[in-house]
Design an enzyme around this catalytic site. Structure first.
Site, mmCIF file in Angstrom:
data_model
loop_
_atom_site.group_PDB
_atom_site.id
_atom_site.type_symbol
_atom_site.label_atom_id
_atom_site.label_comp_id
_atom_site.label_asym_id
_atom_site.label_seq_id
_atom_site.Cartn_x
_atom_site.Cartn_y
_atom_site.Cartn_z
ATOM 1 N N GLU A 1 18.856 72.159 9.180
ATOM 2 C CA GLU A 1 17.595 71.872 8.944
ATOM 3 C C GLU A 1 17.131 71.499 7.474
ATOM 4 O O GLU A 1 16.401 71.654 6.826
ATOM 5 C CB GLU A 1 16.812 73.305 8.879
ATOM 6 C CG GLU A 1 16.904 73.843 10.418
ATOM 7 C CD GLU A 1 16.060 73.328 11.516
ATOM 8 O OE1 GLU A 1 16.846 72.686 12.270
ATOM 9 O OE2 GLU A 1 14.881 73.030 11.193
ATOM 10 N N ARG B 1 12.167 76.073 8.148
ATOM 11 C CA ARG B 1 13.027 75.884 6.852
ATOM 12 C C ARG B 1 13.114 77.667 6.448
ATOM 13 O O ARG B 1 14.106 77.803 5.954
ATOM 14 C CB ARG B 1 12.628 75.081 5.922
ATOM 15 C CG ARG B 1 13.326 73.652 6.132
ATOM 16 C CD ARG B 1 12.910 72.631 5.338
ATOM 17 N NE ARG B 1 13.757 71.428 5.972
ATOM 18 C CZ ARG B 1 13.224 69.865 5.688
ATOM 19 N NH1 ARG B 1 12.034 69.747 5.075
ATOM 20 N NH2 ARG B 1 13.953 69.226 6.243
ATOM 21 N N THR C 1 22.767 72.425 18.273
ATOM 22 C CA THR C 1 23.020 73.860 18.537
ATOM 23 C C THR C 1 22.661 74.272 19.811
ATOM 24 O O THR C 1 21.453 73.867 20.377
ATOM 25 C CB THR C 1 22.287 74.556 17.322
ATOM 26 O OG1 THR C 1 22.507 74.041 16.004
ATOM 27 C CG2 THR C 1 22.402 76.093 17.378
ATOM 28 N N GLY D 1 21.204 61.682 9.703
ATOM 29 C CA GLY D 1 21.277 63.044 9.604
ATOM 30 C C GLY D 1 19.987 63.456 9.105
ATOM 31 O O GLY D 1 18.913 63.204 9.838
ATOM 32 N N GLY E 1 38.958 90.446 -4.621
ATOM 33 C CA GLY E 1 40.206 89.993 -4.799
ATOM 34 C C GLY E 1 40.833 89.623 -3.480
ATOM 35 O O GLY E 1 40.317 88.806 -2.628
ATOM 36 N N ALA F 1 17.839 67.979 20.305
ATOM 37 C CA ALA F 1 18.992 67.022 19.701
ATOM 38 C C ALA F 1 18.001 65.935 18.892
ATOM 39 O O ALA F 1 17.443 64.939 19.490
ATOM 40 C CB ALA F 1 19.355 66.432 20.888
ATOM 41 N N THR G 1 19.718 69.578 4.358
ATOM 42 C CA THR G 1 20.763 69.955 3.190
ATOM 43 C C THR G 1 19.912 70.348 1.980
ATOM 44 O O THR G 1 18.696 69.946 1.866
ATOM 45 C CB THR G 1 21.546 68.601 2.891
ATOM 46 O OG1 THR G 1 20.817 67.908 2.430
ATOM 47 C CG2 THR G 1 22.410 68.418 3.960
#
Lengths: 412, 369
Positions: free
Chosen positions: A389, A266, A169, A142, A365, A135, A391
């Site tokens: 992880e 990452r 998560t 962020g 399509g 967390a 932006t």
């Protein structure tokens, strides 16, 4: 010697995981997208049986003193993980993110004391499935993790945590649905800035810790993402990860240690993006083959169709991202500093996955747009890899600072 | 096992060529571009590196180092980092030598290879491209028709470097009326062969230091023995793959040059009291350039590695080249943009790199490694 061949060991593992992805993940992918917040129990239990066995070996290795004298084989753990994650994400990214364990486990494994490992990691070798969540993010912090406002204060033999964490998560899985834990980033001293930020392990069921919200998301819906509130949440003193000492104000060495975990995670996010992108390209190419549409290589732009150009661009971009990712992993396995390369892989993979999955939807399509196929889902799932992880933009910032040799004050 | 490390030999070649690029190419490339000339002293110095004879078997006068596409890519990148026109000039004879090593008959090797292992540089070249908007390998219009003991070549080629002085030109032509890529073969056409007409020097957007020509074939008759590989012929797709990888590597070199220059400039140039690099608008452009230089190099190395391993490489080599052509244009254009108005002035090199960079989408078969 430049070599692009993965070892036999990794290739075998890749094949095994691919079969699992095809047989166990693909058939369940749509169900757990449509039924958001349902737990894919069959899949979780199956993965748990397998990971318990692996965790046992890992646990023993990480707690036993190292044996000397044995010549070590060249490490390839990171390259191995990247390949496994690519296959799992090819199967389904949402399901992959549900697999018991998690980033909290990785954090304890990386920096925990042997006592902490015993207390928090042994449980991953036995019993029911468990999660260890991480967390970090807050409503107003962020990528700017230094702005964290959750606090930890010492009160006798305890730390007292207060604050709200979002976008955790597997947070619900860790603290409500299993005998897991969550690693929480909180500040011991706001005036110390980044140096005051430490991480704390909070056991499931600790009074004062509550899951208050389960997010509804664009994609990766099989994975739970939640808000956790800490209200006078008391945890034992030795649940702090690393030292409790707050360095003087301009020192960021502790913080740097925390941030270094991103260099490891990452490339794995990039690998996950590549798995989804490959799923989309595989599907498009198979469908074209069925329709008798051929992709020709080596012809004049004058003769090339727009579809051929698109597919070729998708393939090249995906492979470029994969090679950057492998390089970052390969460096990690050799304990080389890979901060720049990890961000390059993540930034490129984020861009590539967005291009590849969005193009795939377009190329098919109305089929691409239909929820009867998985293309639209891959586009929604894939986008997360350009966000969590760090932006794409944060990674560009890191790359820019590294290539310019600028500090964060010189390039904001 | 996966590895991103150069071998000791590759590192040595890299360092030698990089030093050469910085010390011998960078000081003269602008002058060469403006004057449209490459000094003969430069060519002799470049030849002393022995880059091409290094891979010629000892039996034909070379050093006998086995040819490696990965090593070739490393070397080509550094040369193009020095200057693209000069690099093409230096590597020009390779477009005849390497195909000969790969596919030549014993007679062909004995006739030509020793010529390119001598003390002094001998120009040689390949004629691949044709002046048409829809040019590609499968639609090759230059024809070589078998007639008795010879082939009769008809057609028009363009962008043939050093054509005017070349001792021999390897000419690619269609031999089969049913016309697809498999029918294309290569022919060794000696200097002065009747029916081969070397036109006036071409005027191109970039590559200005390099003498390139249109070469026109009108009933140009060559003996059967001049077909590369004799009756067995050669695999043109494979030759083209080496060329794709070589061009991709050179695109990386040009990209790297442009990226580094723009990066350094952005740190020097002050606007509103700060270096422009401290603004994200500039810094992010540079970051993307850095990512793509590395991404292109890795794609190129992978394709080269596949060629060295003898793996199927048609798709990988082509994609590497396409990707490189797209990215070198993006990167050189951004470099001009980072310099602003100064980037447009010929006192800075970035406009030259943009002109050269634009060509990579066009240059099929121009060089080989």
């Amino acid at each position: 010697m430049i070599d692009f061949e993965i070892s036999e060991n990794i290739a075998n593992m890749k094949n095994m995981v691919h079969m699992l992805a095809e047989n166990m993940m693909r058939p369940a992918a749509r169900k757990y997208d449509e039924e958001e917040h349902q737990k894919p129990l069959d899949f979780i239990n199956m993965m748990w049986e397998d990971s318990k066995r692996r965790n046992r070996a890992r646990f023993e290795a990480s707690t036993k003193p190292k044996q000397e004298g044995k010549p070590e084989k060249p490490a390839e753990n990171s390259v191995m993980f990247a390949n496994v994650i690519e296959e799992l994400s090819w199967g389904d990214c949402g399901l992959y993110l549900c697999i018991p364990g998690g980033l909290g486990v990785a954090a304890v494994e990386a920096v925990g004391t042997s006592d902490q490992k015993e207390r928090f990691l042994r449980r991953f070798t036995e019993g029911e499935p468990k999660w260890g969540a991480m967390a970090i993010t807050e409503a107003n912090a962020g990528s700017d993790t230094a702005a964290i406002t959750a606090t930890a204060a010492r009160d006798g033999d305890h730390w007292v945590l207060n604050g709200e964490k979002i976008f955790v998560t597997s947070g619900k899985a860790a603290v409500q649905d299993s005998e897991g834990f969550v690693v929480v980033w909180a500040t011991l001293d706001r005036s110390a800035g980044r140096a005051g930020i430490k991480s704390f392990i909070v056991e499931h069921g600790t009074p004062g810790m509550t899951v208050t919200k389960l997010e509804k998301k664009l994609g990766i819906r099989a994975s739970d993402t939640c808000t956790i509130v800490f209200e006078d949440c008391r945890i034992p003193l030795d649940n702090i990860l690393g030292s409790s000492e707050v360095q003087k104000k301009d020192s960021t060495s502790g913080f740097k240690g925390v941030m270094a975990t991103f260099d490891a995670t990452r490339p794995m996010v990039a690998a996950s993006a590549i798995g989804i992108g490959r799923a989309a390209i595989d599907f498009v190419k198979e469908e074209f083959e069925k329709q008798g549409v051929q992709i020709r290589y080596g012809i004049s732009p004058y003769r090339m169709t727009a579809v051929e150009r698109d597919v070729q661009q998708m393939e090249a971009n995906l492979q470029a991202a994969r090679l950057l990712t492998w390089r970052a992993c390969w460096m990690m396995d050799r304990r080389m500093r890979n901060n720049l390369e990890a961000s390059m892989a993540k930034a490129k993979a984020g861009l590539a996955i967005t291009l590849v999955t969005q193009k795939a939807v377009e190329l098919m399509g109305p089929l691409g747009y239909s929820r009867e196929l998985l293309l639209e889902k891959w586009m929604r799932d894939g986008k997360i890899n350009d966000l969590f992880e760090g932006t794409g933009q944060i990674n560009m910032l890191i790359i820019a600072r590294r290539i310019l040799e600028y500090t964060r004050e010189q390039l904001k | 096992m996966l590895s991103f490390e150069l071998s000791d030999d590759q590192r040595m070649i890299y360092e030698t060529v990089r030093k050469f690029a910085l010390n011998e190419m960078r000081p003269i490339y602008r002058e060469c571009d403006e004057g449209g000339k490459i000094p003969p002293e430069f060519i002799s110095k470049a030849w002393e590196l022995f880059l091409i004879p290094n891979n010629v078997p000892e039996a034909y006068g070379g050093v006998g180092e086995p040819r490696s596409a990965v090593t070739g890519a490393i070397l080509a990148e550094e040369l193009a980092y020095g200057d693209f026109s000069l690099a093409v000039c230096m590597l020009c004879p390779a477009s005849v030598v390497y195909p000969l090593i790969e596919f030549g008959t014993e007679d062909q090797k004995q006739k030509y290879l020793p010529l390119f292992c001598e003390e002094s540089f001998k120009p040689a070249s390949a004629a691949f491209m044709e002046p048409r908007i829809d040019f590609d390998l499968p639609s090759m219009q230059t024809k070589a028709a078998a007639e008795g003991g010879s082939y009769v070549i008809n057609g028009e080629k363009c962008l043939v470097p050093l054509a005017a002085d070349a001792e021999v030109i390897l000419v690619y032509a269609q031999t089969d009326a049913s016309a697809d890529a498999k029918g294309v073969q290569a022919f060794l056409v000696d200097k002065g062969t009747a029916g081969m007409e070397i036109s006036e020097r071409e005027k191109n957007m970039g590559l200005k230091a390099l003498d390139t020509r249109k070469v026109i074939f009108k009933d140009c008759r060559v003996p059967k023995e001049s077909r590369l590989g004799g009756e067995a012929g050669c695999n043109v797709s494979k030759l083209l793959n080496y060329s794709f990888v070589g061009l991709a590597a050179m695109a990386v070199g040009v990209s790297k040059a442009a990226f580094e220059y723009a990066r350094d400039y952005a740190k020097e140039r002050v606007a509103f009291g700060e270096p422009i690099a401290s603004r994200q608008a500039i810094a992010f452009m540079l970051a993307e350039m850095a990512i793509e230089v590395d991404a292109t190099r890795l794609l190129t190395w992978e394709a080269a590695w596949r060629l060295d391993k003898g793996l199927e490489s048609d798709r990988e080599a082509y994609l590497a080249k396409q990707y490189a052509a797209e990215k070198v244009l993006m990167i050189t254009d951004r470099a001009v943009q980072v310099l602003g108005g100064h980037g447009y002035i010929r006192e800075h090199p970035v406009e030259l790199w943009l002109r050269n960079g634009r060509g990579f989408a066009t240059f099929d078969g121009l060089v080989t490694i």
